[in-house]
Design a protein around this motif. Structure first.
Motif, PDB file in Angstrom:
ATOM      1  N   SER A  33      -4.371 -14.891  16.533  1.00  0.00           N
ATOM      2  CA  SER A  33      -4.928 -13.568  16.249  1.00  0.00           C
ATOM      3  C   SER A  33      -4.558 -13.185  14.826  1.00  0.00           C
ATOM      4  CB  SER A  33      -4.370 -12.529  17.220  1.00  0.00           C
ATOM      5  OG  SER A  33      -4.881 -12.723  18.518  1.00  0.00           O
ATOM      6  N   VAL A  34      -5.555 -12.814  14.045  1.00  0.00           N
ATOM      7  CA  VAL A  34      -5.338 -12.297  12.698  1.00  0.00           C
ATOM      8  C   VAL A  34      -5.709 -10.822  12.755  1.00  0.00           C
ATOM      9  CG1 VAL A  34      -5.826 -12.569  10.248  1.00  0.00           C
ATOM     10  CG2 VAL A  34      -5.894 -14.561  11.747  1.00  0.00           C
ATOM     11  N   LEU A  35      -4.710 -10.014  13.063  1.00  0.00           N
ATOM     12  CA  LEU A  35      -4.926  -8.591  13.276  1.00  0.00           C
ATOM     13  C   LEU A  35      -4.932  -7.862  11.933  1.00  0.00           C
ATOM     14  CD1 LEU A  35      -2.404  -8.281  16.238  1.00  0.00           C
ATOM     15  CD2 LEU A  35      -4.866  -8.691  16.372  1.00  0.00           C
ATOM     16  N   GLY A  92       0.223 -14.815  20.190  1.00  0.00           N
ATOM     17  CA  GLY A  92       0.030 -14.387  21.571  1.00  0.00           C
ATOM     18  C   GLY A  92       1.313 -14.107  22.318  1.00  0.00           C
ATOM     19  N   THR A  93       1.181 -13.286  23.343  1.00  0.00           N
ATOM     20  CA  THR A  93       2.322 -12.929  24.163  1.00  0.00           C
ATOM     21  C   THR A  93       2.554 -13.995  25.234  1.00  0.00           C
ATOM     22  OG1 THR A  93       3.319 -11.118  25.420  1.00  0.00           O
ATOM     23  CG2 THR A  93       1.002 -11.589  25.841  1.00  0.00           C
ATOM     24  N   SER A 122       1.056  -8.443  35.146  1.00  0.00           N
ATOM     25  CA  SER A 122       0.122  -9.337  34.461  1.00  0.00           C
ATOM     26  C   SER A 122       0.548  -9.533  33.023  1.00  0.00           C
ATOM     27  CB  SER A 122      -1.302  -8.756  34.505  1.00  0.00           C
ATOM     28  OG  SER A 122      -1.313  -7.447  33.949  1.00  0.00           O
ATOM     29  N   ILE A 123       0.204 -10.696  32.456  1.00  0.00           N
ATOM     30  CA  ILE A 123       0.499 -11.006  31.058  1.00  0.00           C
ATOM     31  C   ILE A 123      -0.832 -11.170  30.335  1.00  0.00           C
ATOM     32  CG2 ILE A 123       1.660 -12.578  29.466  1.00  0.00           C
ATOM     33  CD1 ILE A 123       3.388 -13.479  31.831  1.00  0.00           C
ATOM     34  N   PRO A 124      -1.200 -10.225  29.467  1.00  0.00           N
ATOM     35  CA  PRO A 124      -2.509 -10.318  28.794  1.00  0.00           C
ATOM     36  C   PRO A 124      -2.556 -11.458  27.804  1.00  0.00           C
ATOM     37  CG  PRO A 124      -1.220  -8.513  27.886  1.00  0.00           C
ATOM     38  CD  PRO A 124      -0.439  -9.037  29.057  1.00  0.00           C
ATOM     39  N   ASP A 125      -3.742 -12.017  27.638  1.00  0.00           N
ATOM     40  CA  ASP A 125      -3.974 -13.094  26.676  1.00  0.00           C
ATOM     41  C   ASP A 125      -4.770 -12.524  25.511  1.00  0.00           C
ATOM     42  OD1 ASP A 125      -4.709 -15.320  25.232  1.00  0.00           O
ATOM     43  OD2 ASP A 125      -5.044 -16.567  26.983  1.00  0.00           O
TER      44      ASP A 125
END
Length: 911
Positions: free
Chosen positions: A709-711, A762-763, A825-828
């Motif tokens: 991810s390039v936030l 990512g988490t 839950s663990i978001p992707d």
């Protein structure tokens, strides 16, 4: 190496060897069984003599090999068994018809699997037309079969109109991993030993093949191409013709179910035929990356995190297809060494010597060493109150100096020091007296932003304590609060404009309510969750936490409703003493600079925070565990990437036209302390007005599927055209988007008018837990992120400026009514490139509600408790409105199927 065109199936190396060659291949290795540099190999023994022999794989008991060979009377590859004690006593396993490939013993040695084209025709398939260059055919007549070791009882395991081949077996449960084109691409699949329960393991465009299990079958390793741009167009065009050009391949590792897939080599050329060491932590493979002509293949070894690359074989031409014996003491491999005639490929056996030898350090080794130092238990979690944070600052200062960065923290030092609050406590002298009665200490909380004060004043009720000209709301209208203590309701209304979650957060924020009271002349503020109806349940008091923004200017207390109800319309005086004790410690940003030689105005700042949570505390997601939270990914990974980017740019300083500033921030976990302090107190040359861009690396050590991810790419108009070419060059799937705000150190810079990027891989389930340790770090991927950041920083030398795009600041977290429900839950954030509404899962927490309901990695949640879920924010809002223990429906998509079930919500880990 004449004759190699007849070798097919798993023997992809044979096609690679001549991708650019039109001249005959000539062996220079005749008579050589062993090169003295091959220190891991002793007692090398040749098992076959002449012909084309390859892919020899052990039986589970270590007494036999199964391999493929083209030898008389057969015109193309067939599968044979070979006893180790008598290599000449061969047994034909395949039918002798068609072409075969990839023989492998089952886990109990009772059968052998292989792929064959014999069902379609007994003749050898027609070789491909090489007018399109060197290509390899993907015969859809290749199907996977199982037979007894003598070739009898032949049973088909696949029956598709697709290429099914390259099958190997898990030694634990007998399941099979293989490659197939059944879904339109060359992907990996796993099936049971009888061919049932086929599951797809890979998803990305490109050739995924040649997979092997680790000894305990917890992981798989394979080779893959990941073409993009013109290469992807060429790949897909050839694939439509049942062809592939297998010339650019790298090694990948994943869990055995395909999760946590990560590339471990970024070497270039053809890297293939990987096989795990017995430990499962290292891999042998064949590669031509070291030969500019791409004609020389040798066996290499590498750790599964991408470190410790080592050359194992050195004889000319080809060495490949290594496989350890079941006891780990011997190695079988294929080689052109000691050829009797040009073009012969034979099978060799050697004893394996596992003694360590010196290995040249590469960037990935430095990166991993830096992560390991920062994430060592001796750093005590790098929390503000730990000696490990101070030791890390000392170490970083040394690293900056060794790299050759100029001190840029001010006063000729790398350090920018300031005092940070690491603990806040309510002093025992704090008190609240109402109607002559002392309120028990557990019935009121003094928040961390309260001013210390001792006062006695009358109380006036001001409703919700909200004033908004925009929304035509003024709870202070007609009230004289000057010199008085204001009592207000906690939270906000929920109707009208307050149906908007952001509006509720903004106006429900306790600090906002304190600001409003102070602006109207109040000397103090009391807040209570007063009921709107008889069945309105009172929320728990908030916890006392450090507020990095400091004092709000007046004393504040949140009290229980039974005391607040005594004060409404009473106009009575109360006595309130607020006394918070704040413990501080000096901490340090570490700041260095590269000064460009051909200098233009504007500097680029690269940053990463080096602090973490110490022994846990309020930020930990492992409540009750007082042990080092080493933060290998968060954010030793980003700090190591910062150092590696500094090394890269330092080595090319002559090409830079802009200064580059490097900052290792401190205090990020406590509320962006270091980055906020630097913005407010910029060292010389670091003021926001003089920065072209800020690039932040936070949690970059778990690169999966090459997706990052390039936030913050919406923070400047030019970011897409600056970033995407670099991503394409590196083979990274960069998911750009978002403004510059977020829970990391780029936020203060964006708020100050600087275009920013935040790189994030990512988490994961280990986030903010002691389990975030170095064993899970993808070092090879971390270096790719460092290269990405360094290349972007360097490329900004060729741009006059970036066009800053402002965004509305997000609403504060606020004080919002909620019941603390959790889904587990663990978001992707990086797992899908499709713009589909919903929340994609990268996993579920063990024993949590989502796992109990049957959800798993890859599921896309689209509805919860009867409400649509379009993103993670929708899900968070829903969880604030449901209670732990309640049940609700949940709808999710899995592999294109819509699934609906019931979930029982759990409680959150803390407030």
């Amino acid at each position: 190496m004449g004759g190699i065109l007849s070798l097919q199936g798993c023997k992809v190396y044979l096609s690679i060897l001549i991708i650019s060659a039109s001249l005959p291949l000539i062996s220079h290795a005749q008579g050589i069984l062993h090169d003295e540099r091959e220190v891991h190999l002793t007692g090398v023994r040749q098992l076959t003599f002449g012909g084309e022999n390859a892919e020899a794989y052990w039986s589970p008991d270590g007494t036999e090999l199964v391999f493929q060979s083209t030898r008389e009377p057969y015109d193309c590859d067939q599968i044979f068994r070979m006893p180790i004690t008598d290599p000449s006593a061969l047994t034909l396993v395949s039918t002798g018809q068609g072409r075969t490939t990839c023989g492998y013993f089952t886990s109990n040695s009772e059968r052998i699997i292989f792929s064959s084209t014999h069902a379609e025709s007994g003749q050898c398939p027609i070789p491909p037309d090489h007018s399109q260059g060197y290509v390899w055919p993907l015969y859809d007549s290749f199907q996977i079969y199982s037979a007894k070791p003598d070739g009898s009882d032949l049973i088909p395991l696949t029956n598709t109109n697709a290429y099914d081949a390259e099958a190997t077996v898990c030694s634990v449960d007998g399941s099979i991993v293989f490659t197939s084109t059944r879904d339109g691409d060359l992907e990996l699949y796993r099936m049971e030993a009888d061919g049932s329960d086929v599951k797809r393991l890979t998803e990305s465009p490109g050739y995924d093949g040649g997979a092997f299990f680790s000894r305990d079958c917890s992981r798989i390793v394979w080779r893959a191409s990941r073409p993009i741009g013109d290469a992807l167009t060429d790949y897909q065009s050839l694939l439509a013709q049942d062809l592939v050009r297998p010339s650019d391949m790298e090694l990948w590792v994943a869990n055995a179910d395909g999760s946590e897939a990560r590339q471990i080599t970024y070497l270039g050329g053809a890297n293939f035929a990987p096989f795990f060491f017995p430990s499962g932590e290292r891999v042998l493979f064949s590669s031509n990356h070291h030969d500019p002509s791409r004609r020389e293949f040798d066996i290499w070894a590498i750790n599964i995190d991408g470190t410790h690359l080592e050359q194992v074989t050195y004889t000319p031409d080809f060495d490949g297809f290594p496989m350890f014996s079941p006891d780990g003491e011997s190695l079988v491999f294929v080689s052109n060494r000691n050829q009797g005639a040009p073009g012969e490929t034979d099978i060799y056996l050697a004893n394996w010597n596992d003694d360590e030898i010196g290995i040249a350090e590469r960037p990935v080794d430095r990166y991993m060493a830096d992560v390991a130092w920062l994430a060592d238990d001796d750093r005590t979690g790098r929390g503000i109150r730990t000696n490990g944070l101070a030791a890390s600052a000392d170490w970083l200062e040394e690293q900056f100096e060794q790299i050759g960065l100029e001190p840029a923290g001010g006063n000729g030092s790398y350090r920018q020091s300031f005092d940070a609050v690491y603990e806040v406590q309510r002093d025992l002298s704090s008190s609240l007296i109402i109607d002559g009665v002392s309120v028990p200490s557990h019935e009121f909380v003094i928040p961390g932003f309260s001013a210390n004060s001792d006062l006695s004043a009358s109380v006036i009720f001001a409703g919700w304590g909200i004033k908004s000209d925009e929304h035509e709301i003024d709870d202070y209208e007609g009230l004289d609060v000057e010199g008085r203590i204001v009592l207000v309701r906690r939270y906000t209304p929920e109707d009208g404009v307050f149906e908007d979650q952001a509006v509720r957060r903004r106006f429900g924020d306790l600090r906002y309510k304190a600001f409003m009271a102070r602006e109207h002349g109040a000397t103090g503020l009391l807040v209570a969750d007063l009921p709107l109806s008889s069945d309105d349940e009172e929320q728990a008091l908030p916890n006392l936490r450090i507020d990095p923004q400091g004092s709000a200017g007046i004393p504040v207390a949140v009290i229980t409703r039974n005391w607040a109800e005594k004060l409404i319309n009473s106009n009575q005086n109360i006595t309130f003493k607020a006394e918070l004790i704040k413990s501080t410690r000096k901490i340090d940003n570490i700041v260095g600079r590269l000064t460009a030689t051909d200098r233009i105005s504007g500097a680029v700042l690269l940053g990463a925070h080096y602090d973490h949570l110490g022994f846990g505390g309020t930020g930990s997601l492992a409540p009750g565990k007082s042990e080092p939270h080493n933060g290998a990914d968060d954010n030793a990974s980003g700090t190591a990437a910062l150092l590696e980017a500094a090394r890269m740019l330092s080595s090319r300083i002559d090409t830079l036209r802009r200064d580059v500033i490097f900052v290792a921030f401190t205090g990020e976990e406590a509320g962006l302390l270091g980055s906020s302090y630097l913005i407010q107190n910029p060292p010389p040359g670091s003021a926001p007005a003089g920065l072209v861009a800020m690039l932040n690396m936070d949690m970059v050590g778990r690169l999966r599927n090459n997706r990052v991810s390039v936030l913050g790419s919406d923070s400047a108009e030019e970011w897409d055209e600056v970033v995407q070419p670099v991503c394409d060059k590196l083979g990274l799937v960069c998911q750009l988007g978002g403004d510059g705000y977020g829970p990391s150190d780029q936020t203060p810079f964006f708020a100050a008018g600087v275009p920013v990027l935040h790189f994030f891989t990512g988490t994961h389930a280990e986030y903010h837990k002691p389990s975030d340790d170095i064993a899970l770090i993808n070092a090879a991927g971390g270096v790719q992120i460092a290269i990405l950041a360094a290349e972007i920083a360097a490329n900004l030398s060729g741009i006059d400026s970036l066009t800053y795009r402002a965004s509305e600041a997000p609403a504060p977290m606020g004080d919002i009514r909620g019941y603390g429900a959790s889904l587990g839950s663990i978001p992707d954030y990086t797992g899908s490139t499709e713009a589909r509404p919903g929340m994609l899962l990268s996993g579920v927490r063990a024993g949590g509600p989502a796992e109990d309901a049957g959800l798993q990695r890859g599921d896309l949640i689209t509805e919860l408790a009867g409400r649509e879920v379009r993103d993670i924010y929708d899900l968070m809002f829903i969880l604030q409105e449901v209670r732990p223990g309640e049940q609700g429906n949940i709808i999710y998509e899995r592999e294109g199927e819509r699934v609906e079930t019931v979930v029982t919500f759990g409680g959150s880990s803390g407030r």
